[in-house]
Design a protein around this motif. Structure first.
Motif, PDB file in Angstrom:
ATOM      1  N   ILE A 107      -3.558  13.301 -15.701  1.00 27.24           N
ATOM      2  CA  ILE A 107      -2.126  13.111 -15.951  1.00 27.24           C
ATOM      3  C   ILE A 107      -1.292  14.030 -15.054  1.00 27.24           C
ATOM      4  CG2 ILE A 107      -2.572  12.441 -18.349  1.00 27.24           C
ATOM      5  CD1 ILE A 107      -1.651  15.197 -19.237  1.00 27.24           C
ATOM      6  N   THR A 108      -0.029  13.664 -14.902  1.00 23.66           N
ATOM      7  CA  THR A 108       0.950  14.502 -14.209  1.00 23.66           C
ATOM      8  C   THR A 108       2.285  14.386 -14.933  1.00 23.66           C
ATOM      9  OG1 THR A 108       1.627  12.718 -12.727  1.00 23.66           O
ATOM     10  CG2 THR A 108      -0.132  14.179 -11.935  1.00 23.66           C
ATOM     11  N   ARG A 109       3.191  15.293 -14.589  1.00 24.85           N
ATOM     12  CA  ARG A 109       4.592  15.165 -15.001  1.00 24.85           C
ATOM     13  C   ARG A 109       5.442  15.354 -13.761  1.00 24.85           C
ATOM     14  NH1 ARG A 109       6.691  18.796 -19.722  1.00 24.85           N
ATOM     15  NH2 ARG A 109       6.234  16.979 -21.014  1.00 24.85           N
ATOM     16  N   ALA A 158       3.484  16.264 -10.630  1.00 17.36           N
ATOM     17  CA  ALA A 158       2.808  17.557 -10.480  1.00 17.36           C
ATOM     18  C   ALA A 158       1.942  17.846 -11.708  1.00 17.36           C
ATOM     19  CB  ALA A 158       3.832  18.675 -10.297  1.00 17.36           C
ATOM     20  N   LYS A 159       1.065  18.838 -11.558  1.00 21.72           N
ATOM     21  CA  LYS A 159       0.245  19.262 -12.699  1.00 21.72           C
ATOM     22  C   LYS A 159       1.114  19.890 -13.784  1.00 21.72           C
ATOM     23  CE  LYS A 159      -3.922  20.307  -9.972  1.00 21.72           C
ATOM     24  NZ  LYS A 159      -4.933  21.335  -9.651  1.00 21.72           N
ATOM     25  N   LEU A 160       0.600  19.913 -14.992  1.00 20.92           N
ATOM     26  CA  LEU A 160       1.354  20.466 -16.112  1.00 20.92           C
ATOM     27  C   LEU A 160       1.168  21.981 -16.181  1.00 20.92           C
ATOM     28  CD1 LEU A 160       1.114  17.415 -16.896  1.00 20.92           C
ATOM     29  CD2 LEU A 160       1.056  18.180 -19.288  1.00 20.92           C
ATOM     30  N   SER A 208      -9.298  19.084 -10.482  1.00 20.51           N
ATOM     31  CA  SER A 208      -8.698  18.111  -9.567  1.00 20.51           C
ATOM     32  C   SER A 208      -7.544  18.754  -8.801  1.00 20.51           C
ATOM     33  CB  SER A 208      -8.188  16.889 -10.353  1.00 20.51           C
ATOM     34  OG  SER A 208      -7.489  16.010  -9.510  1.00 20.51           O
ATOM     35  N   ARG A 209      -7.405  18.373  -7.552  1.00 18.35           N
ATOM     36  CA  ARG A 209      -6.341  18.938  -6.722  1.00 18.35           C
ATOM     37  C   ARG A 209      -4.965  18.393  -7.113  1.00 18.35           C
ATOM     38  NH1 ARG A 209      -7.814  18.376  -0.683  1.00 18.35           N
ATOM     39  NH2 ARG A 209      -9.374  19.884  -1.369  1.00 18.35           N
ATOM     40  N   ARG A 210      -4.914  17.150  -7.615  1.00 19.27           N
ATOM     41  CA  ARG A 210      -3.626  16.504  -7.864  1.00 19.27           C
ATOM     42  C   ARG A 210      -3.249  16.427  -9.342  1.00 19.27           C
ATOM     43  NH1 ARG A 210      -2.962  10.826  -5.203  1.00 19.27           N
ATOM     44  NH2 ARG A 210      -0.930  11.202  -6.152  1.00 19.27           N
ATOM     45  N   TYR A 211      -4.256  16.388 -10.233  1.00 18.95           N
ATOM     46  CA  TYR A 211      -3.968  16.055 -11.622  1.00 18.95           C
ATOM     47  C   TYR A 211      -4.365  17.189 -12.580  1.00 18.95           C
ATOM     48  CZ  TYR A 211      -4.219  11.467  -9.370  1.00 18.95           C
ATOM     49  OH  TYR A 211      -4.039  10.422  -8.521  1.00 18.95           O
ATOM     50  N   LEU A 255       0.806  -1.215   0.000  1.00 23.64           N
ATOM     51  CA  LEU A 255       0.000   0.000   0.000  1.00 23.64           C
ATOM     52  C   LEU A 255       0.840   1.266   0.000  1.00 23.64           C
ATOM     53  CD1 LEU A 255      -2.731  -1.049   2.597  1.00 23.64           C
ATOM     54  CD2 LEU A 255      -3.033  -0.827   0.128  1.00 23.64           C
ATOM     55  N   GLU A 256       2.093   1.172   0.359  1.00 22.94           N
ATOM     56  CA  GLU A 256       2.937   2.355   0.480  1.00 22.94           C
ATOM     57  C   GLU A 256       3.022   3.107  -0.854  1.00 22.94           C
ATOM     58  OE1 GLU A 256       7.537   3.573   1.672  1.00 22.94           O
ATOM     59  OE2 GLU A 256       6.861   1.497   1.823  1.00 22.94           O
ATOM     60  N   GLY A 257       2.646   4.360  -0.807  1.00 27.21           N
ATOM     61  CA  GLY A 257       2.765   5.219  -1.985  1.00 27.21           C
ATOM     62  C   GLY A 257       1.574   5.182  -2.917  1.00 27.21           C
ATOM     63  N   LEU A 258       0.634   4.276  -2.709  1.00 24.68           N
ATOM     64  CA  LEU A 258      -0.566   4.291  -3.549  1.00 24.68           C
ATOM     65  C   LEU A 258      -1.438   5.481  -3.163  1.00 24.68           C
ATOM     66  CD1 LEU A 258      -1.590   0.511  -3.693  1.00 24.68           C
ATOM     67  CD2 LEU A 258      -0.671   1.913  -5.550  1.00 24.68           C
ATOM     68  N   PRO A 259      -2.154   6.052  -4.124  1.00 25.27           N
ATOM     69  CA  PRO A 259      -2.989   7.220  -3.798  1.00 25.27           C
ATOM     70  C   PRO A 259      -4.062   6.858  -2.780  1.00 25.27           C
ATOM     71  CG  PRO A 259      -3.479   6.392  -5.993  1.00 25.27           C
ATOM     72  CD  PRO A 259      -2.255   5.688  -5.548  1.00 25.27           C
TER      73      PRO A 259
END
Length: 859
Positions: A832-834, A837-839, A783-786, A633-637
């Motif tokens: 998506i992210t890069r 982080a967001k693009l 979205s806050r993350r993507y 589970l470590e690191g999964l959203p």
């Protein structure tokens, strides 16, 4: 006899004869095409072409006549018999012999048909002995119907008279009356029982040429049913004008298509409008004029057919007239005004007539509808809601119940609905060419209300879930009112939701709704697209997305109304749009949002996941250690815990065991019609793209894809898809083959792009249609993350593979994909992210340019 039946002695069809026949046909077609090109392919043209075809058939029959000594007759039947022969219509022939059909007669039939086939004519032939007409073949109603248009072409004229006489003998074609009514109903059901089609079938759709033929067939089959009814000359003239208009369109379609084309598609409407001379300065104006006239003509046909059907259907025992209060009466025709003179001057009674019809499960009579139609012009919208009592009556009329769609459609056809709500008149027969709506804006609206009505008797268990919501709302008539106005803003090119709210203000003023109810209607109209956006184009399981939607809705009542409105609105786009999968997505959003509104379920509870982790640890099976579970589970959203149940999480842990580079561990299961593939591997470039490409290669239609990656490079991908080509069902080794191909794709031993290119170029998947430019849109706010990337493009196998390959090539990661198809367009929404982080805008512009290039190239 021997000399006439010996094939060696027959006069052969010489090259000169074949060339002459071909020249005759070519001249007739050139003559027809010249008229059609000028928009003059109406009744005179099709009749003249039928006459030319008569001459050709008679020439062929004459050349073949020495093959048999048995008297024969060749007749035209069906559309050809009516002399309604379009450029590429079937040539329907009946060949009858006064004797037994033996080898000589078979040679004659072949000698007649073969030259016509050689000319590439489409034939519909019937070969009979005269004795077969001694009794009607009631098992073949289509054949009985085509005999109604029996016409002599060649052969023994006296035999034709005998055939015609036997056809007319009881029960004769009259036996086809009930089957004809059944065939009409079945055909109309294929078009959702509406003539307001954005891409109508000129021949088969309600209001089309086949309906005109049906009207005339009904009159011929049951002439006694029309005694005393009276068929007005003006009505017959309007039916003839409709036929002329439809034939002109069909002639152009045949000319443009080079075959029997009857579908007036978006791509062809502009060309047809130009050919028949529709008015307008710009192409879109000419298309609107064309379709506006089409709907007017089709409505004339639909009304004529409905009137004919009522006349011929068994009347049953007479229905005595009974009074309903002081103002109305009901008999077999439906609701009537007790005092027509008084009703003509009291508009509020017109509305009440439809409410009475709903209460008693009947229609409004033709006489009452005619009275309303004749007196509409002198009324204003205020005349229907001038008192509180009248306003309440109108509200009662709009409460969802059985046959509400039928009554509102009657109000719409007679003009009353547009007079009460002039704002709705702005979208009367309005055509919006968005390539996935199937109906005009006004008919889409009424069908949405029919979808609401259908919840009272839900067709499927999945739909039954929403019935309970409808039963719980406090004022369901507000939902009907909002549906009536949700798309009126489409009268012009603008933000139609905001424009619809603006137009609704005058209606809300007239109805004098309380402030809270007025705010509810405004909310539903303004936000009617939001729930479908969240359900079908956003990650509804993202806590930020879910929280924002719950904040937008605000109350349980608003949520229930918006959910029902979304269900009805999406279902009215086309019969294929509201799939069980989409119903389920919508239900999930409803339940999730309802929980947030009622239980205080919010983002911060999900972000603090020790409680969730504790539940997982406490419930873990004996074969999974706590350390193994925590490491996985470590690191999964954080949304992972709310997306997957305990059983799925433990299965994922097991799949991740002993995974090595270039290995793939998979699990495939089916939920109703949707398959779910869970895949665990180690991260590498273009991984998501290659996996989606393999699924497309095997014909899978991907609806949703999720990609999650841990800091240790472990990748968990979950794809939901349907097997539209039944590959998994029909191939016992399908799962093994798919797993093997996935391993090769991950290992890099197979080029997925080349595989898909071959599939796309195959005959099976080479689909040609008008290409439209793709649309690429970025959203960094939802979205806050993507970064949310939305792409609208022509649907094609491997589309997601090409899109995600470009994204990976730009150094971006795909986390979630939501896919929907609307008509021939695919809508892919990717989160998506890069570098986590967001693009920024510069990166968005670079990615957009590359995507546009790849999508426009189609490779």
């Amino acid at each position: 006899m021997a000399t006439t039946t010996d094939p060696v002695r027959h006069r052969p069809m010489t090259k000169e004869f074949r060339d002459s026949a071909a020249a005759t046909l070519a001249a007739a077609r050139d003559e027809y095409a010249a008229e059609a090109r000028k928009g003059r392919g109406g009744r005179a043209t099709v009749q003249r072409y039928a006459d030319r075809m008569d001459g050709l058939v008679r020439t062929v029959v004459e050349a073949a006549s020495d093959r048999t000594a048995t008297p024969f007759v060749v007749c035209a039947v069906g559309g050809y018999g009516r002399r309604a022969l379009c450029l590429h219509s079937d040539i329907d022939l009946l060949l009858v012999f006064d004797g037994i059909i033996a080898q000589p007669e078979e040679r004659f039939v072949n000698a007649v048909l073969q030259p016509l086939w050689d000319l590439r004519l489409a034939l519909g032939q019937h070969v009979r002995e005269l004795a077969e007409f001694d009794a009607s073949d009631t098992s073949n109603p289509e054949f009985l119907l085509c005999l109604l248009d029996l016409r002599f072409l060649a052969g023994d004229a006296s035999l034709f008279e005998r055939v015609a006489a036997r056809v007319a003998e009881p029960p004769g074609p009259g036996a086809a009356l009930e089957p004809l009514l059944t065939l009409i109903d079945q055909r109309h059901q294929q078009f959702n029982n509406t003539h307001y089609q954005l891409e109508p079938d000129i021949k088969q759709a309600p209001g089309g040429l086949r309906d005109i033929a049906a009207v005339r067939h009904l009159r011929a089959l049951a002439p006694h049913a029309f005694d005393g009814v009276g068929i007005e000359a003006a009505s017959d003239e309007r039916l003839g004008e409709a036929e002329e208009f439809l034939l002109r369109i069909r002639s152009v379609l045949h000319l443009l298509g080079g075959r029997d084309v009857n579908l007036l598609t978006h791509e062809l409407q502009e060309k047809v409008a130009d050919a028949i001379g529709s008015t307008g300065t710009h192409p879109h104006q000419r298309v609107e004029a064309l379709m506006g006239e089409y709907f007017l003509r089709a409505r004339t046909v639909v009304r004529a057919l409905a009137s004919a059907e009522r006349a011929v259907r068994p009347a049953g025992p007479p229905v005595p007239t009974r009074r309903i209060g002081r103002q109305f009466a009901i008999n077999g025709e439906g609701v009537m005004f007790a005092n027509p003179e008084r009703a003509a001057n009291q508009p509020s009674l017109w509305v009440d007539a439809f409410r009475v019809a709903l209460d008693h499960g009947c229609r409004v009579s033709e006489r009452a509808l005619s009275l309303i139609e004749q007196n509409l012009e002198r009324c204003t919208p205020d005349d229907f809601v001038s008192t509180e009592g009248e306003r309440q009556q109108l509200r009662k009329l709009l409460v969802p119940r059985r046959r509400l769609y039928d009554r509102l459609s009657e109000m719409h056809d007679c003009g009353l609905l547009n007079r009460i709500f002039p704002e709705f008149a702005k979208v009367h027969c309005r055509v919006v060419r968005d390539f996935y709506h199937k109906y005009t804006v006004d008919e889409h609206t009424l069908l949405a209300i029919r979808g609401l009505e259908s919840l009272l008797d839900p067709p499927t268990p999945g739909r039954r879930r929403f019935t309970s919501i409808l039963q719980e709302v406090r004022a369901p008539e507000l939902l009907t009112l909002a549906l009536l106005f949700h798309d009126v803003g489409k009268w012009r090119e603008a933000d139609h939701a905001q424009e619809s709210v603006r137009l609704a203000q005058s209606m809300l003023d007239r109805l004098e709704l309380p402030d809270d109810e007025r705010a509810t209607v405004e909310f539903l109209i303004r936000e009617h697209l939001q729930m479908s956006q969240v359900a079908f184009r956003r990650d509804s399981e993202d806590p930020h997305v879910a929280a924002r939607f719950a904040e937008l809705v605000g109350t349980e009542e608003h949520l229930k109304l918006l959910c029902l409105m979304t269900l009805a609105d999406v279902g009215a786009v086309s019969p294929e749009t509201l799939t069980p999968w989409k119903e389920d997505l919508l239900w999930r959003v409803y339940v999730e949002t309802y929980n947030r509104l009622t239980l205080g379920y919010a983002d911060q509870l999900l972000e603090k996941d020790p409680a969730g982790l504790a539940v997982l640890i406490a419930g873990r099976p004996a074969d999974i250690s706590e350390q193994e579970l925590v490491t996985f589970l470590e690191g999964l959203p954080r949304r992972y815990l709310s997306t997957f149940g305990l059983g799925a999480v433990y299965r994922h842990v097991r799949l991740a065991r002993d995974i090595h580079p270039d290995e793939v561990h998979t699990f495939l299961e089916k939920h109703d019609d949707v398959w779910e593939l869970t895949l665990v591997t180690l991260d590498k470039p273009f991984l998501f793209s290659n996996i989606s490409g393999v699924l497309s290669y095997f014909g899978m239609d991907i609806h949703r894809g999720q990609a999650m990656t841990t800091p240790h490079g472990l990748v968990l991908d979950v794809f939901e898809f349907t097997d539209d080509e039944a590959y998994l069902k029909q191939n016992a080794a399908a799962t093994t083959e798919m797993s093997k191909m996935l391993e090769q794709a991950v290992a890099g031993s197979v080029d997925v792009t080349l595989l898909l290119r071959g599939r796309m170029r195959s005959v099976l998947h080479r689909v040609r249609h008008h290409r439209r430019p793709p649309v690429v849109h970025f959203d960094n706010e939802h979205s806050r993350r993507y970064t949310v990337l939305e792409i609208v493009a022509d649907d094609a196998p491997g589309l997601l593979h090409r899109i995600s390959r470009v994204i990976s090539g730009q150094g971006c990661d795909v986390h979630l994909v939501l896919i929907s198809t609307e008509g021939k367009r695919a809508i892919d929404v990717l989160h998506i992210t890069r570098n986590g982080a967001k693009l920024p805008e510069a990166d968005q512009a670079a990615l957009a340019g590359e995507l546009q290039h790849v999508l426009e190239a189609g490779e």
